[in-house]
Design a protein around this motif. Structure first.
Motif, PDB file in Angstrom:
ATOM      1  N   CYS A  80       0.736  -1.239   0.040  1.00  0.00           N
ATOM      2  CA  CYS A  80       0.039  -0.048  -0.033  1.00  0.00           C
ATOM      3  C   CYS A  80       1.016   1.109  -0.059  1.00  0.00           C
ATOM      4  O   CYS A  80       2.139   0.937   0.214  1.00  0.00           O
ATOM      5  CB  CYS A  80      -0.892   0.098   0.939  1.00  0.00           C
ATOM      6  SG  CYS A  80      -0.424   0.318   2.792  1.00  0.00           S
ATOM      7  N   ILE A  82       0.663   5.757   0.986  1.00  0.00           N
ATOM      8  CA  ILE A  82      -0.299   7.079   1.232  1.00  0.00           C
ATOM      9  C   ILE A  82       0.306   7.871   0.129  1.00  0.00           C
ATOM     10  O   ILE A  82       1.537   8.468  -0.006  1.00  0.00           O
ATOM     11  CB  ILE A  82       0.342   7.656   2.514  1.00  0.00           C
ATOM     12  CG1 ILE A  82       0.025   6.740   3.892  1.00  0.00           C
ATOM     13  CG2 ILE A  82      -0.494   8.848   2.777  1.00  0.00           C
ATOM     14  CD1 ILE A  82       0.448   6.904   5.186  1.00  0.00           C
ATOM     15  N   HIS A 107     -16.628   8.633  -1.636  1.00  0.00           N
ATOM     16  CA  HIS A 107     -16.453   7.275  -1.592  1.00  0.00           C
ATOM     17  C   HIS A 107     -18.093   6.990  -0.749  1.00  0.00           C
ATOM     18  O   HIS A 107     -18.088   5.806  -0.384  1.00  0.00           O
ATOM     19  CB  HIS A 107     -15.281   6.941  -0.488  1.00  0.00           C
ATOM     20  CG  HIS A 107     -14.077   6.982  -1.295  1.00  0.00           C
ATOM     21  ND1 HIS A 107     -13.454   6.216  -2.176  1.00  0.00           N
ATOM     22  CD2 HIS A 107     -13.314   8.292  -1.233  1.00  0.00           C
ATOM     23  CE1 HIS A 107     -12.418   6.646  -2.789  1.00  0.00           C
ATOM     24  NE2 HIS A 107     -12.163   7.893  -2.023  1.00  0.00           N
ATOM     25  N   THR A 139     -10.227   3.802  -0.675  1.00  0.00           N
ATOM     26  CA  THR A 139      -9.064   4.579   0.446  1.00  0.00           C
ATOM     27  C   THR A 139      -9.750   4.686   1.843  1.00  0.00           C
ATOM     28  O   THR A 139     -10.619   5.590   2.030  1.00  0.00           O
ATOM     29  CB  THR A 139      -8.699   6.119  -0.156  1.00  0.00           C
ATOM     30  OG1 THR A 139     -10.026   6.778  -0.169  1.00  0.00           O
ATOM     31  CG2 THR A 139      -8.251   6.086  -1.464  1.00  0.00           C
ATOM     32  N   GLN A 142      -7.911   9.197   4.704  1.00  0.00           N
ATOM     33  CA  GLN A 142      -7.633  10.120   4.156  1.00  0.00           C
ATOM     34  C   GLN A 142      -7.392  11.284   5.269  1.00  0.00           C
ATOM     35  O   GLN A 142      -8.086  11.469   6.083  1.00  0.00           O
ATOM     36  CB  GLN A 142      -8.550  10.776   2.996  1.00  0.00           C
ATOM     37  CG  GLN A 142      -8.578   9.739   1.927  1.00  0.00           C
ATOM     38  CD  GLN A 142      -9.750  10.471   0.741  1.00  0.00           C
ATOM     39  OE1 GLN A 142      -9.632  11.491   0.499  1.00  0.00           O
ATOM     40  NE2 GLN A 142     -10.232   9.395   0.189  1.00  0.00           N
ATOM     41  N   SER A 156      -4.083  10.505   1.106  1.00  0.00           N
ATOM     42  CA  SER A 156      -4.921   9.156   0.817  1.00  0.00           C
ATOM     43  C   SER A 156      -4.040   7.968   0.931  1.00  0.00           C
ATOM     44  O   SER A 156      -3.071   7.702   0.143  1.00  0.00           O
ATOM     45  CB  SER A 156      -5.644   9.232  -0.507  1.00  0.00           C
ATOM     46  OG  SER A 156      -6.253  10.319  -0.554  1.00  0.00           O
ATOM     47  N   VAL A 157      -4.688   6.732   1.752  1.00  0.00           N
ATOM     48  CA  VAL A 157      -4.274   5.537   1.584  1.00  0.00           C
ATOM     49  C   VAL A 157      -4.632   4.727   0.618  1.00  0.00           C
ATOM     50  O   VAL A 157      -5.848   4.672   0.228  1.00  0.00           O
ATOM     51  CB  VAL A 157      -4.400   4.943   3.185  1.00  0.00           C
ATOM     52  CG1 VAL A 157      -3.941   3.576   2.973  1.00  0.00           C
ATOM     53  CG2 VAL A 157      -3.865   5.869   4.170  1.00  0.00           C
ATOM     54  N   TYR A 158      -4.063   4.026  -0.329  1.00  0.00           N
ATOM     55  CA  TYR A 158      -4.246   3.306  -1.288  1.00  0.00           C
ATOM     56  C   TYR A 158      -3.721   1.777  -1.042  1.00  0.00           C
ATOM     57  O   TYR A 158      -2.453   1.645  -0.975  1.00  0.00           O
ATOM     58  CB  TYR A 158      -4.033   3.628  -2.771  1.00  0.00           C
ATOM     59  CG  TYR A 158      -4.671   5.064  -3.071  1.00  0.00           C
ATOM     60  CD1 TYR A 158      -5.829   4.790  -3.630  1.00  0.00           C
ATOM     61  CD2 TYR A 158      -4.309   6.138  -2.751  1.00  0.00           C
ATOM     62  CE1 TYR A 158      -6.654   5.988  -3.901  1.00  0.00           C
ATOM     63  CE2 TYR A 158      -4.816   7.408  -3.209  1.00  0.00           C
ATOM     64  CZ  TYR A 158      -6.004   7.264  -3.950  1.00  0.00           C
ATOM     65  OH  TYR A 158      -6.781   8.284  -4.251  1.00  0.00           O
TER      66      TYR A 158
END
Length: 189
Positions: A80, A82, A107, A139, A142, A156-158
């Motif tokens: 992952c 950020i 979202h 995500t 965020q 944002s975390v992916y």
């Protein structure tokens, strides 16, 4: 005689089990996460600095649409990142924060809930919001930080996998602690 004994033994074993045999439900691997350790990110030319986890690496965003001061905090072992963006907002704080908020609330289609936590450190001029997006959203975390006049730092975390809130929950909690540390050590230059 042997046949009768075998049949009786087989019947006794089947009755002794009690419950019918069913396959185990599908499970997920246990994820063992290391203790949190941090190092300073204070790159020359960046308008900000903070401490980031040693488990991750900070790399400039090389996407063709990337703007100056955009970075990725990559967790290669956790698959992952950020994704961090930066904008010099020149006093348009309300508009910039509303744009950030709109990105989060896109979202709602997949989210079960969206929680907001606020952060304020007037001495360092760091004000922010952390968004926790529950459910199978792209995500799950965020955040947005500002100095209330000029800068906007947004992350944002992916994950590099299909979103599954149940299986990703331990990693999301781990990264949420890292984001809290980034926010607490964040400074404007």
């Amino acid at each position: 005689m042997k046949k009768v004994f075998c049949y009786i033994s087989l019947i006794v074993m089947m009755l002794a089990c009690g419950e019918p045999l069913v396959p185990k439900p599908r499970g997920y691997f246990r994820i063992t996460l290391p203790e949190h350790e941090y190092v300073s990110y204070d790159s020359v030319g960046e308008p900000y600095g903070f401490e980031y986890p040693t488990l991750a690496s900070v790399e400039p965003d090389v996407d063709q649409n990337a703007e100056p001061h955009w970075i990725n905090i990559n967790y290669k072992d956790l698959r992952c990142k950020i994704h961090v963006t930066y904008r010099d907002i020149h006093g348009d704080v309300e508009e910039a924060l509303e744009d950030s908020r709109k990105l989060v609330y896109k979202h709602t289609i997949k989210a079960d809930a969206i929680g907001e936590s606020y952060y304020e450190d007037a001495a360092r001029r760091v004000y922010g919001t952390l968004y926790r997006i529950r459910g199978n959203a792209a995500t799950p975390l965020q955040f947005a930080l500002t100095d209330s006049t000029r800068h906007l730092f947004r992350g944002s975390v992916y994950f590099y996998t299909k979103p599954n809130a149940d299986s990703l929950a331990p990693v999301v909690a781990y990264i949420e602690d890292d984001i809290a540390h980034i926010v607490e050590t964040f400074n404007w230059k």
